[in-house]
Design a protein around this motif. Sequence first.
Motif, PDB file in Angstrom:
ATOM      1  N   PRO A   3       0.782  -1.314  -0.201  1.00  0.00           N
ATOM      2  CA  PRO A   3      -0.029  -0.025  -0.093  1.00  0.00           C
ATOM      3  C   PRO A   3       0.688   1.257   0.102  1.00  0.00           C
ATOM      4  CG  PRO A   3      -0.569  -1.520   1.775  1.00  0.00           C
ATOM      5  CD  PRO A   3       0.680  -2.152   1.029  1.00  0.00           C
ATOM      6  N   HIS A  62      -1.390   1.940   4.341  1.00  0.00           N
ATOM      7  CA  HIS A  62      -1.006   0.890   4.896  1.00  0.00           C
ATOM      8  C   HIS A  62      -1.359   0.264   6.247  1.00  0.00           C
ATOM      9  CE1 HIS A  62       1.651   3.888   6.697  1.00  0.00           C
ATOM     10  NE2 HIS A  62       2.141   3.064   7.442  1.00  0.00           N
ATOM     11  N   ASP A  63      -2.099   1.228   6.917  1.00  0.00           N
ATOM     12  CA  ASP A  63      -2.611   0.872   8.127  1.00  0.00           C
ATOM     13  C   ASP A  63      -3.977   1.556   8.554  1.00  0.00           C
ATOM     14  OD1 ASP A  63      -1.202  -0.012  10.938  1.00  0.00           O
ATOM     15  OD2 ASP A  63      -2.657   1.609  11.379  1.00  0.00           O
ATOM     16  N   PHE A 101      -4.997   3.131  10.854  1.00  0.00           N
ATOM     17  CA  PHE A 101      -4.651   4.581  11.474  1.00  0.00           C
ATOM     18  C   PHE A 101      -4.336   5.494  10.582  1.00  0.00           C
ATOM     19  CE2 PHE A 101      -4.979   2.560  15.837  1.00  0.00           C
ATOM     20  CZ  PHE A 101      -6.307   3.181  16.176  1.00  0.00           C
ATOM     21  N   GLY A 102      -3.489   4.906   9.663  1.00  0.00           N
ATOM     22  CA  GLY A 102      -3.143   5.654   8.438  1.00  0.00           C
ATOM     23  C   GLY A 102      -4.398   6.426   7.704  1.00  0.00           C
ATOM     24  N   VAL A 111      -7.935  -0.600  21.053  1.00  0.00           N
ATOM     25  CA  VAL A 111      -6.671  -0.623  21.399  1.00  0.00           C
ATOM     26  C   VAL A 111      -6.121  -1.820  22.131  1.00  0.00           C
ATOM     27  CG1 VAL A 111      -4.870   0.917  22.533  1.00  0.00           C
ATOM     28  CG2 VAL A 111      -6.625   1.737  21.203  1.00  0.00           C
ATOM     29  N   LYS A 112      -6.892  -2.279  23.021  1.00  0.00           N
ATOM     30  CA  LYS A 112      -6.605  -3.345  23.545  1.00  0.00           C
ATOM     31  C   LYS A 112      -6.407  -4.578  22.898  1.00  0.00           C
ATOM     32  CE  LYS A 112      -8.557  -2.280  28.323  1.00  0.00           C
ATOM     33  NZ  LYS A 112      -9.579  -2.644  29.198  1.00  0.00           N
ATOM     34  N   LEU A 170      -5.895  -4.278  19.581  1.00  0.00           N
ATOM     35  CA  LEU A 170      -5.276  -3.896  18.458  1.00  0.00           C
ATOM     36  C   LEU A 170      -4.643  -4.608  16.978  1.00  0.00           C
ATOM     37  CD1 LEU A 170      -5.528  -1.061  16.775  1.00  0.00           C
ATOM     38  CD2 LEU A 170      -3.340  -0.109  17.813  1.00  0.00           C
ATOM     39  N   ARG A 171      -3.819  -5.330  17.826  1.00  0.00           N
ATOM     40  CA  ARG A 171      -2.869  -6.356  17.121  1.00  0.00           C
ATOM     41  C   ARG A 171      -4.002  -7.138  16.359  1.00  0.00           C
ATOM     42  NH1 ARG A 171       1.745 -10.937  17.911  1.00  0.00           N
ATOM     43  NH2 ARG A 171       1.348 -11.747  15.804  1.00  0.00           N
ATOM     44  N   LYS A 191      -6.100  -5.374  13.791  1.00  0.00           N
ATOM     45  CA  LYS A 191      -5.272  -4.866  12.534  1.00  0.00           C
ATOM     46  C   LYS A 191      -5.069  -6.049  11.667  1.00  0.00           C
ATOM     47  CE  LYS A 191      -1.971  -1.951  13.877  1.00  0.00           C
ATOM     48  NZ  LYS A 191      -1.234  -0.679  13.685  1.00  0.00           N
ATOM     49  N   GLU A 192      -4.738  -7.234  12.181  1.00  0.00           N
ATOM     50  CA  GLU A 192      -4.394  -8.252  11.490  1.00  0.00           C
ATOM     51  C   GLU A 192      -5.494  -9.019  10.843  1.00  0.00           C
ATOM     52  OE1 GLU A 192      -1.247 -10.945  12.795  1.00  0.00           O
ATOM     53  OE2 GLU A 192      -0.007  -9.348  13.729  1.00  0.00           O
TER      54      GLU A 192
END
Lengths: 285, 124
Positions: free
Chosen positions: B79, B84-85, B87-88, B105-106, B108-109, B112-113
């Motif tokens: 990207p 690419h994210d 939050f981007g 956020v707790k 988040l990984r 996002k994945e």
Amino acid sequence: MTAIEPITGRYLTVTVEGAPRRIYFEEAGAGRPVLCLHTAGADTRQWRHLMNDAEVTASHRMIAFDMPWHGKSLPPEGFETQEYLLTTDAYIETILAVIDGLGLERPVLAGCSMGGRIALQLAALHPERFSGFIAIEASDFQPAWYDIDWFHRPDAHGGEMGAALVSANISPHAPDEERWNTLWMFMQSGPGVFRGDLSFYTRDDSLIARLGQIDCTRTPVHILVGAYDLTCTPEDAERTARAIPGATLTVMDELGHFPMSEHPQGFRPFFLDALARMRQPAEAA
Amino acid sequence: MRDTLETMRGRLAETPHLMRLGRLFTETVQLRVDDAEYYLDFEKGALVAITEGPSRKTPYRFALVTDGEALARFWEPLPAPGFHDIFGLVKLGRARIEGDILTLVKNLRFFKEFMALARREAVQ
């Protein structure tokens, strides 16, 4: 596979804010000293690729140290009842104490992120102690778009949340192995340490008014910024470079916020170029 | 979009480390893409239901609001900066998070994945 790297690590005790700090530092190479500063929430391991790079160490003494509370540097006595909040003054005092403790003569200062921010502060306030500044992912100021308190709470792992957040700043061009090695340091960060670093990084805007007093004819300033850095964007770095008369800037198209750590091969030519821009003290006006 | 979400659901089930990371994640997430609305019911990390809206009565923990073109660029193999994210996308003004951001956020990984699971298809 067996390999012993040329990096060596030792400990140095200095006084900061009137109390002793036991500082872990690493070094490799011989020649012109280059003092390297890690980012928030991380440690000297971010610099290991450049410190293992024979072309860099052939003519440079690369030195990196863990800030107190980070990596193998202990927090101060009584930390268990203290709230860690890094300040510009304490950060500067620590760096100058390490330089004095190691007897470094006008090193080049290379700092990334909060290390780049403090490098520019030192360029403004203590230029006589250095021979040049490589400010990586460095800018005047950005307020937080996140809540720094997220990263220090009893019901969640601040390191894992911090790593997940900062992964937004790593370029998709970074090799997976180094992406995850970079994030591991954040996962390992002590409780409240990333938050305390971010307090400095996102709340202290005192650099803005000082940028104009940096004299690049005496101490060159070269700013490097990755296009994939969401925290210190190329626009942030360009604004900062414009405010420093004579500063130079390179945008690194395929890199993010932790270039020396996330993509060492991609960053290498930019760092070599930056070193070449740092005139020897005798060459300075 | 529905097909993509079904693909992501299948890949999530086949990704052991995400199932492990998501083992405490039992929440409903709203995904709004252009005018379409999807409710993603996660149970212990598994995506157990995908329900298309609109709905005014379905509670959700947090929402990711974006547009189809931004998501398509997010799912590209390499990207462009910002895309690419998630939050981007927020920083670019192409997405926003609504609701309980702390729960996001707790986890988040994991989230996002999960969102990036459609990216592999572009690589193939």
